[in-house]
Design a protein around this motif. Structure first.
Motif, mmCIF file in Angstrom:
data_model
loop_
_atom_site.group_PDB
_atom_site.id
_atom_site.type_symbol
_atom_site.label_atom_id
_atom_site.label_comp_id
_atom_site.label_asym_id
_atom_site.label_seq_id
_atom_site.Cartn_x
_atom_site.Cartn_y
_atom_site.Cartn_z
ATOM 1 N N VAL A 194 0.878 -1.173 0.000
ATOM 2 C CA VAL A 194 0.000 0.000 0.000
ATOM 3 C C VAL A 194 0.916 1.224 0.000
ATOM 4 C CG1 VAL A 194 -1.863 1.220 1.165
ATOM 5 C CG2 VAL A 194 -1.721 -1.278 1.333
ATOM 6 N N VAL A 195 0.964 1.933 -1.119
ATOM 7 C CA VAL A 195 1.947 2.998 -1.316
ATOM 8 C C VAL A 195 1.242 4.319 -1.620
ATOM 9 C CG1 VAL A 195 3.994 3.695 -2.625
ATOM 10 C CG2 VAL A 195 3.543 1.268 -2.235
ATOM 11 N N GLY A 196 1.715 5.393 -0.974
ATOM 12 C CA GLY A 196 1.132 6.720 -1.184
ATOM 13 C C GLY A 196 2.029 7.607 -2.030
ATOM 14 N N PHE A 197 1.402 8.494 -2.790
ATOM 15 C CA PHE A 197 2.116 9.423 -3.663
ATOM 16 C C PHE A 197 1.568 10.838 -3.485
ATOM 17 C CE2 PHE A 197 2.525 5.319 -5.640
ATOM 18 C CZ PHE A 197 3.793 5.296 -6.199
ATOM 19 N N ASP A 198 2.454 11.812 -3.672
ATOM 20 C CA ASP A 198 2.091 13.229 -3.669
ATOM 21 C C ASP A 198 1.376 13.606 -2.370
ATOM 22 O OD1 ASP A 198 3.253 13.294 -6.193
ATOM 23 O OD2 ASP A 198 1.343 13.000 -7.216
ATOM 24 N N GLY A 199 0.144 14.117 -2.454
ATOM 25 C CA GLY A 199 -0.539 14.612 -1.259
ATOM 26 C C GLY A 199 -1.096 13.528 -0.361
ATOM 27 N N LEU A 200 -1.131 12.281 -0.822
ATOM 28 C CA LEU A 200 -1.657 11.189 -0.005
ATOM 29 C C LEU A 200 -0.490 10.451 0.661
ATOM 30 C CD1 LEU A 200 -4.479 8.738 -1.021
ATOM 31 C CD2 LEU A 200 -2.539 7.978 0.337
ATOM 32 N N THR A 201 -0.457 10.495 1.994
ATOM 33 C CA THR A 201 0.597 9.847 2.771
ATOM 34 C C THR A 201 -0.008 8.743 3.619
ATOM 35 O OG1 THR A 201 1.850 11.925 2.897
ATOM 36 C CG2 THR A 201 2.440 10.185 4.465
ATOM 37 N N VAL A 202 0.488 7.524 3.446
ATOM 38 C CA VAL A 202 -0.003 6.382 4.217
ATOM 39 C C VAL A 202 0.690 6.381 5.578
ATOM 40 C CG1 VAL A 202 -0.284 3.880 4.289
ATOM 41 C CG2 VAL A 202 -0.369 5.083 2.098
ATOM 42 N N LYS A 203 -0.097 6.464 6.643
ATOM 43 C CA LYS A 203 0.447 6.540 7.998
ATOM 44 C C LYS A 203 0.502 5.181 8.681
ATOM 45 C CE LYS A 203 1.098 11.011 8.230
ATOM 46 N NZ LYS A 203 2.456 11.566 8.401
ATOM 47 N N GLY A 253 -1.918 -4.470 10.644
ATOM 48 C CA GLY A 253 -1.352 -5.785 10.411
ATOM 49 C C GLY A 253 -0.204 -5.816 9.421
ATOM 50 N N CYS A 254 0.307 -4.652 9.014
ATOM 51 C CA CYS A 254 1.360 -4.589 7.995
ATOM 52 C C CYS A 254 2.595 -3.874 8.540
ATOM 53 C CB CYS A 254 0.839 -3.879 6.749
ATOM 54 S SG CYS A 254 -0.669 -4.632 6.076
ATOM 55 N N THR A 255 3.713 -3.963 7.816
ATOM 56 C CA THR A 255 4.961 -3.364 8.255
ATOM 57 C C THR A 255 5.378 -2.236 7.314
ATOM 58 O OG1 THR A 255 6.236 -5.017 7.025
ATOM 59 C CG2 THR A 255 5.756 -5.493 9.344
ATOM 60 N N THR A 256 6.055 -1.245 7.882
ATOM 61 C CA THR A 256 6.519 -0.101 7.096
ATOM 62 C C THR A 256 7.569 -0.530 6.085
ATOM 63 O OG1 THR A 256 6.165 1.325 9.023
ATOM 64 C CG2 THR A 256 7.515 2.209 7.241
ATOM 65 N N ILE A 257 7.471 -0.032 4.863
ATOM 66 C CA ILE A 257 8.488 -0.292 3.844
ATOM 67 C C ILE A 257 9.629 0.697 4.052
ATOM 68 C CG2 ILE A 257 8.978 -0.330 1.370
ATOM 69 C CD1 ILE A 257 5.983 -0.888 0.925
ATOM 70 N N ALA A 258 10.835 0.195 4.118
ATOM 71 C CA ALA A 258 11.994 1.065 4.293
ATOM 72 C C ALA A 258 12.066 2.081 3.160
ATOM 73 C CB ALA A 258 13.267 0.232 4.335
ATOM 74 N N GLU A 259 12.497 3.287 3.498
ATOM 75 C CA GLU A 259 12.531 4.364 2.502
ATOM 76 C C GLU A 259 13.343 3.975 1.272
ATOM 77 O OE1 GLU A 259 13.704 9.122 2.224
ATOM 78 O OE2 GLU A 259 13.802 8.053 4.140
ATOM 79 N N LYS A 260 14.443 3.238 1.474
ATOM 80 C CA LYS A 260 15.304 2.859 0.343
ATOM 81 C C LYS A 260 14.604 1.886 -0.614
ATOM 82 C CE LYS A 260 17.493 -0.992 2.796
ATOM 83 N NZ LYS A 260 18.778 -1.554 3.276
ATOM 84 N N ASN A 261 13.558 1.222 -0.142
ATOM 85 C CA ASN A 261 12.847 0.255 -0.974
ATOM 86 C C ASN A 261 11.572 0.810 -1.605
ATOM 87 O OD1 ASN A 261 14.679 -1.890 -0.546
ATOM 88 N ND2 ASN A 261 13.741 -2.340 1.433
ATOM 89 N N LEU A 262 11.225 2.040 -1.284
ATOM 90 C CA LEU A 262 10.042 2.664 -1.878
ATOM 91 C C LEU A 262 10.315 3.030 -3.329
ATOM 92 C CD1 LEU A 262 8.906 5.113 0.954
ATOM 93 C CD2 LEU A 262 7.654 3.099 0.143
ATOM 94 N N ASN A 287 5.937 8.559 -1.213
ATOM 95 C CA ASN A 287 6.327 9.160 0.061
ATOM 96 C C ASN A 287 6.164 8.221 1.249
ATOM 97 O OD1 ASN A 287 3.502 9.234 0.804
ATOM 98 N ND2 ASN A 287 3.307 11.085 -0.438
ATOM 99 N N SER A 288 5.510 7.083 1.058
ATOM 100 C CA SER A 288 5.211 6.193 2.173
ATOM 101 C C SER A 288 4.692 4.873 1.642
ATOM 102 C CB SER A 288 4.156 6.828 3.094
ATOM 103 O OG SER A 288 3.007 7.181 2.339
ATOM 104 N N GLY A 289 4.797 3.833 2.465
ATOM 105 C CA GLY A 289 4.258 2.548 2.041
ATOM 106 C C GLY A 289 4.337 1.500 3.127
ATOM 107 N N PHE A 290 3.450 0.513 3.018
ATOM 108 C CA PHE A 290 3.413 -0.606 3.949
ATOM 109 C C PHE A 290 3.316 -1.903 3.165
ATOM 110 C CE2 PHE A 290 2.542 2.840 6.715
ATOM 111 C CZ PHE A 290 2.836 2.430 8.017
ATOM 112 N N SER A 291 3.943 -2.952 3.718
ATOM 113 C CA SER A 291 3.926 -4.267 3.100
ATOM 114 C C SER A 291 3.074 -5.203 3.948
ATOM 115 C CB SER A 291 5.348 -4.817 2.995
ATOM 116 O OG SER A 291 5.340 -6.116 2.436
ATOM 117 N N CYS A 292 2.143 -5.895 3.287
ATOM 118 C CA CYS A 292 1.202 -6.768 3.983
ATOM 119 C C CYS A 292 1.356 -8.196 3.469
ATOM 120 C CB CYS A 292 -0.230 -6.294 3.751
ATOM 121 S SG CYS A 292 -0.508 -4.540 4.114
#
Length: 237
Positions: free
Chosen positions: A91-100, A104-113, A118-123
């Motif tokens: 679940v990945v966000g772009f531009d004005g939409l930021t996934v907080k 049940g999921c883990t944050t994606i490291a910035e280097k892997n986005l 701007n943000s993302g989670f792996s489920c």
């Protein structure tokens, strides 16, 4: 006035009042997002025989104008006849939409986005049975002065293949409501900011049509309203 005439008037008033109650009660259901939509989705790599993976997003979300907070339900479905085996959805966000947060999921490291996000989670999903679905509660913020997009790629557990990708697809409105408590946004609609200078939308990342993954150097290309996620990616550390 005759009793018959009075009865007729009274009956008319009751009917009018009842009609008014019905009319006023309809907006209470306006927050119902209805069934999910696969708008902006596209099959990418061929899935195993009998497996057909898709995702759904709500047709409508609502952004709190004070806090910029919003909630999104992301759903993964297996519409095939066989179990999926181990997969994952990002679940990945772009531009004005930021996934907080995604439950049940883990944050994606910035280097892997992917670059431009701007943000993302792996489920991770151990298995999705034939005909089954799994939904995730997504907490996000939306800067209404920008465009905002979300992307849902469904991949093998190691990320080497992408069976399906929805997005990056925008949420937005062409009728901003700056003075209202909340602004409704529609899936597949580019956002128009409420600011007087909203003719030119701020842009972030490397552009709408080319979103290469910085860590792996593999590109994410837009095709119509949907992009094609990377076919392979650097393993997560």
């Amino acid at each position: 006035m005759s009793s018959r005439h009075a009865t007729a008037i009274t009956g008319s008033l009751v009917a009018a009042s009842f009609s008014a109650v019905l009319i006023l009660s309809f907006p209470a259901g306006a927050d119902d997002t209805g069934p999910g939509s696969a708008k902006g989705g596209k099959a990418v790599d061929e899935a195993p025989a009998g497996v057909r993976l898709t995702t759904l997003l709500p047709e409508r979300i609502s952004v709190d104008n004070a806090s910029q907070e919003t909630a999104i339900t992301a759903t993964v479905k297996n519409e095939g006849t066989k179990d999926s085996g181990k997969i994952r959805v990002w679940v990945v966000g772009f531009d004005g939409l930021t996934v907080k947060n995604v439950q049940g999921c883990t944050t994606i490291a910035e280097k892997n986005l992917p670059e431009g996000s701007n943000s993302g989670f792996s489920c991770p999903i151990d298995n999705l049975a034939a005909g089954a679905s799994k939904s995730y509660d997504v907490e996000a913020t939306f800067d209404l002065n920008k465009t905002g997009k979300i992307c849902l790629p469904v991949q093998t557990s190691d990320g080497k293949k992408t069976f399906w990708q929805q997005g990056p697809v925008p949420f937005g409105t062409t009728n901003p409501s700056p003075n209202a408590p909340a602004t409704p946004l529609l899936l597949g609609t580019d956002n128009t900011p409420a600011a007087p200078s909203g003719d030119e939308l701020p842009k972030t990342g490397v552009g709408r049509d080319l979103l290469p993954l910085g860590a792996a150097g593999v590109s994410l290309l837009a095709a119509g309203t949907a992009g094609l996620w990377w076919a392979r990616r650097r393993p997560e550390s």
